[in-house]
Design a protein around this motif. Sequence first.
Motif: not given
Length: 241
Positions: A31-40, A214-220
């Motif tokens: 695994f590797a760390v990921t970030y909200p800007f790339e979650f999509r 701006s956290l709701l979309l990353p959670i979904y």
Amino acid sequence: MANYQLLNNVDHANLRVITERSAALGDAVMFAVTYPFEFRQVQAQYPIAVFKNPQDGQLHPVALFGLSQGENLFLTERGWDAAFIPASIQRAPFLVGFQEDPNDPMAETKRVVTIDVDHPRVNSEMGVAIFTENGGYSDYLQKVSDLLEAVYSGGIQNKALMAALEQHKLLQSMDLDIALADGSHVQLSGFYVIDDLALQQLDGDALDSLNKQSLLLPIYMMVASMSQLRALVQRKNAQLG
């Protein structure tokens, strides 16, 4: 062990970086760390879970590549078999460093680019040049520099996201016993995922607060990513033959 040095066009003028993907080049990771800007992009390829660092207790969202330590099911003889590779993988062997001004101890710490000169990707013969013949940034290094800035900002986003998940009690342990095609079993544990029921039960104020941050979309996106777990198991079964 990593040997990070402040990148400069004198000491590192002739260094090059191999950009292919293989286990020998450090890509055999679970695994590797990921970030909200790339979650999509990440959720379309990998499950996104949460990992608790045993050394400092910090929580980090991570993209899962395998079902056991040292296993990356996306690595093939042709390289990395996925349309998107997370930024924390792409940025190696570079890392954001911090430098203080020795002449002004009150000045803000400056972000700088560092390089792990002992990384298997780094050499002076093969790969992409880091600097141009005139000592300027190559196109490759400019892209890396931009990526490191995104990773730095993403780290700040991750702290806010993890704090919100803990505040609203949205995490639950992921403990799975996965039966494989050859009759063997693998235990996938030590990670956390979004508690769907707890998310559904959030009231309007909590949802509004998450949305404003701006956290709701990353959670979904994290919730949606768990559909990739089946694909990960399929990759494992295909590997087993």
